[in-house]
Design a protein around this motif. Structure first.
Motif, PDB file in Angstrom:
ATOM      1  N   MET A 181       0.805  -1.169  -0.012  1.00  0.00           N
ATOM      2  CA  MET A 181       0.152  -0.219   0.096  1.00  0.00           C
ATOM      3  C   MET A 181       0.846   0.951   0.138  1.00  0.00           C
ATOM      4  SD  MET A 181      -3.305   1.519  -0.296  1.00  0.00           S
ATOM      5  CE  MET A 181      -3.875   0.130   0.578  1.00  0.00           C
ATOM      6  N   LEU A 182       1.851   1.574   0.593  1.00  0.00           N
ATOM      7  CA  LEU A 182       2.733   2.219   0.838  1.00  0.00           C
ATOM      8  C   LEU A 182       3.201   2.808  -0.735  1.00  0.00           C
ATOM      9  CD1 LEU A 182       4.528   4.783   2.223  1.00  0.00           C
ATOM     10  CD2 LEU A 182       6.600   2.543   2.559  1.00  0.00           C
ATOM     11  N   GLY A 183       4.263   1.525  -1.778  1.00  0.00           N
ATOM     12  CA  GLY A 183       4.136   2.550  -2.932  1.00  0.00           C
ATOM     13  C   GLY A 183       3.400   2.725  -3.381  1.00  0.00           C
ATOM     14  N   LYS A 184       2.267   2.408  -3.636  1.00  0.00           N
ATOM     15  CA  LYS A 184       0.706   2.332  -4.969  1.00  0.00           C
ATOM     16  C   LYS A 184       0.610   4.157  -3.496  1.00  0.00           C
ATOM     17  CE  LYS A 184      -3.930   1.927  -4.816  1.00  0.00           C
ATOM     18  NZ  LYS A 184      -4.826   1.035  -4.636  1.00  0.00           N
ATOM     19  N   ASN A 185       0.578   4.531  -2.363  1.00  0.00           N
ATOM     20  CA  ASN A 185       0.006   5.451  -2.144  1.00  0.00           C
ATOM     21  C   ASN A 185       1.239   6.930  -2.398  1.00  0.00           C
ATOM     22  OD1 ASN A 185      -2.270   4.718  -0.672  1.00  0.00           O
ATOM     23  ND2 ASN A 185      -1.235   4.465   0.958  1.00  0.00           N
ATOM     24  N   LEU A 186       2.405   6.143  -2.363  1.00  0.00           N
ATOM     25  CA  LEU A 186       3.490   7.677  -2.653  1.00  0.00           C
ATOM     26  C   LEU A 186       3.796   7.335  -4.058  1.00  0.00           C
ATOM     27  CD1 LEU A 186       6.426   5.757  -1.004  1.00  0.00           C
ATOM     28  CD2 LEU A 186       5.484   8.137  -0.653  1.00  0.00           C
ATOM     29  N   ARG A 187       3.235   6.569  -5.413  1.00  0.00           N
ATOM     30  CA  ARG A 187       3.354   7.124  -6.788  1.00  0.00           C
ATOM     31  C   ARG A 187       2.047   7.508  -7.120  1.00  0.00           C
ATOM     32  NH1 ARG A 187       3.118   2.629 -11.497  1.00  0.00           N
ATOM     33  NH2 ARG A 187       2.600   4.182 -12.976  1.00  0.00           N
ATOM     34  N   SER A 206      -0.862  12.275   6.806  1.00  0.00           N
ATOM     35  CA  SER A 206      -0.530  11.131   8.097  1.00  0.00           C
ATOM     36  C   SER A 206       0.349  10.445   7.725  1.00  0.00           C
ATOM     37  CB  SER A 206      -2.325  11.224   8.992  1.00  0.00           C
ATOM     38  OG  SER A 206      -2.831  10.390   7.937  1.00  0.00           O
ATOM     39  N   LEU A 207       1.185   9.693   8.652  1.00  0.00           N
ATOM     40  CA  LEU A 207       1.567   7.852   8.578  1.00  0.00           C
ATOM     41  C   LEU A 207      -0.133   7.022   7.932  1.00  0.00           C
ATOM     42  CD1 LEU A 207       4.474   8.329  10.403  1.00  0.00           C
ATOM     43  CD2 LEU A 207       4.487   8.454   8.487  1.00  0.00           C
ATOM     44  N   ASP A 208      -0.670   7.325   9.057  1.00  0.00           N
ATOM     45  CA  ASP A 208      -2.141   6.641   8.647  1.00  0.00           C
ATOM     46  C   ASP A 208      -2.232   6.035   7.276  1.00  0.00           C
ATOM     47  OD1 ASP A 208      -1.715   5.047  10.721  1.00  0.00           O
ATOM     48  OD2 ASP A 208      -2.971   6.629  11.599  1.00  0.00           O
ATOM     49  N   PHE A 209      -1.887   7.411   7.024  1.00  0.00           N
ATOM     50  CA  PHE A 209      -2.611   7.362   5.268  1.00  0.00           C
ATOM     51  C   PHE A 209      -2.119   6.977   4.096  1.00  0.00           C
ATOM     52  CE2 PHE A 209      -2.422   9.828   1.088  1.00  0.00           C
ATOM     53  CZ  PHE A 209      -4.446   9.285   0.821  1.00  0.00           C
ATOM     54  N   LEU A 233       1.274   4.809   4.797  1.00  0.00           N
ATOM     55  CA  LEU A 233       1.209   3.517   5.600  1.00  0.00           C
ATOM     56  C   LEU A 233      -0.444   2.397   5.057  1.00  0.00           C
ATOM     57  CD1 LEU A 233       2.896   3.269   8.225  1.00  0.00           C
ATOM     58  CD2 LEU A 233       3.136   2.985   6.208  1.00  0.00           C
ATOM     59  N   GLY A 234      -1.013   3.023   4.017  1.00  0.00           N
ATOM     60  CA  GLY A 234      -2.456   2.951   3.844  1.00  0.00           C
ATOM     61  C   GLY A 234      -3.802   2.148   4.875  1.00  0.00           C
ATOM     62  N   ARG A 235      -3.566   2.960   5.904  1.00  0.00           N
ATOM     63  CA  ARG A 235      -4.195   2.585   7.901  1.00  0.00           C
ATOM     64  C   ARG A 235      -5.312   3.346   7.521  1.00  0.00           C
ATOM     65  NH1 ARG A 235      -1.861   0.348  11.930  1.00  0.00           N
ATOM     66  NH2 ARG A 235      -2.883   1.719  12.969  1.00  0.00           N
ATOM     67  N   THR A 236      -5.483   4.493   6.337  1.00  0.00           N
ATOM     68  CA  THR A 236      -6.645   5.160   6.679  1.00  0.00           C
ATOM     69  C   THR A 236      -7.129   5.198   5.202  1.00  0.00           C
ATOM     70  OG1 THR A 236      -7.897   7.299   7.655  1.00  0.00           O
ATOM     71  CG2 THR A 236      -5.549   7.062   8.004  1.00  0.00           C
ATOM     72  N   PRO A 237      -8.698   6.025   4.631  1.00  0.00           N
ATOM     73  CA  PRO A 237      -8.534   6.129   4.053  1.00  0.00           C
ATOM     74  C   PRO A 237      -8.197   8.428   4.010  1.00  0.00           C
ATOM     75  CG  PRO A 237     -10.421   6.281   4.377  1.00  0.00           C
ATOM     76  CD  PRO A 237      -9.385   5.182   5.566  1.00  0.00           C
ATOM     77  N   CYS A 254     -16.543   3.984   9.375  1.00  0.00           N
ATOM     78  CA  CYS A 254     -16.460   3.171   8.064  1.00  0.00           C
ATOM     79  C   CYS A 254     -15.121   2.282   8.670  1.00  0.00           C
ATOM     80  CB  CYS A 254     -16.041   4.438   7.559  1.00  0.00           C
ATOM     81  SG  CYS A 254     -16.366   5.443   6.748  1.00  0.00           S
ATOM     82  N   HIS A 255     -15.379   2.425   9.951  1.00  0.00           N
ATOM     83  CA  HIS A 255     -13.962   1.446  10.705  1.00  0.00           C
ATOM     84  C   HIS A 255     -14.793   0.216  11.018  1.00  0.00           C
ATOM     85  CE1 HIS A 255     -10.864   4.408  11.669  1.00  0.00           C
ATOM     86  NE2 HIS A 255     -11.232   5.273  12.551  1.00  0.00           N
ATOM     87  N   ASN A 256     -15.768   0.327  11.757  1.00  0.00           N
ATOM     88  CA  ASN A 256     -17.066  -0.782  11.526  1.00  0.00           C
ATOM     89  C   ASN A 256     -16.758  -1.736   9.843  1.00  0.00           C
ATOM     90  OD1 ASN A 256     -17.012  -0.038  14.311  1.00  0.00           O
ATOM     91  ND2 ASN A 256     -19.052   0.523  14.068  1.00  0.00           N
ATOM     92  N   ARG A 257     -17.163  -1.182   9.580  1.00  0.00           N
ATOM     93  CA  ARG A 257     -16.779  -1.837   8.185  1.00  0.00           C
ATOM     94  C   ARG A 257     -15.497  -2.552   7.656  1.00  0.00           C
ATOM     95  NH1 ARG A 257     -20.206   2.443   4.516  1.00  0.00           N
ATOM     96  NH2 ARG A 257     -21.573   2.843   5.731  1.00  0.00           N
ATOM     97  N   ASN A 258     -14.617  -1.743   7.155  1.00  0.00           N
ATOM     98  CA  ASN A 258     -13.095  -2.014   7.741  1.00  0.00           C
ATOM     99  C   ASN A 258     -12.699  -3.055   8.627  1.00  0.00           C
ATOM    100  OD1 ASN A 258     -13.105  -0.414   4.841  1.00  0.00           O
ATOM    101  ND2 ASN A 258     -12.714   1.016   6.231  1.00  0.00           N
ATOM    102  N   GLY A 259     -13.617  -3.642   9.356  1.00  0.00           N
ATOM    103  CA  GLY A 259     -13.429  -4.442  10.398  1.00  0.00           C
ATOM    104  C   GLY A 259     -12.422  -3.692  11.592  1.00  0.00           C
TER     105      GLY A 259
END
Length: 100
Positions: free
Chosen positions: A1-7, A56-59, A61-65, A95-100
């Motif tokens: 996810m990191l690479g995809k977000n960076l690109r 954010s770091l969470d974004f 790293l793909g931890r949050t949209p 949103c959090h509940n839907r994503n587990g």
């Protein structure tokens, strides 16, 4: 996810890998490997990347949209009513509940 977000963030900014690498004082091949997932950056580089792309770091790293931390979002909208903030919190929880 990191690479995809960076690109994605780099392309949205209309920048080349060379430009991003130069601005962050990284070797272009190293930055390319971050985008392709061949290499993972250390903590300091992650912090630099998040600051550079203003996310954010969470974004990153793909931890949050959400691109920004919640406290930054609240700060931007501090004039919202208590009711509006509660509705936003409910949406985020949903949103959090839907994503587990």
């Amino acid at each position: 996810m990191l690479g995809k977000n960076l690109r994605s963030m780099r392309e949205i900014a209309g920048m080349s890998q060379t430009e991003v690498a130069r601005d962050l004082k990284l070797n272009r091949v190293t930055y390319n490997r971050y985008e392709t997932g061949e290499r993972e950056p250390g903590v300091q580089v992650l912090l630099s990347l998040a600051a550079y792309f203003d996310v954010s770091l969470d974004f990153l790293l793909g931890r949050t949209p959400l691109r920004l931390p919640l406290n930054a979002l609240y700060a931007q909208h501090s004039s919202l009513s208590k009711d509006a903030v509660e509705k936003i919190n409910a949406i985020i929880s949903s949103c959090h509940n839907r994503n587990g």
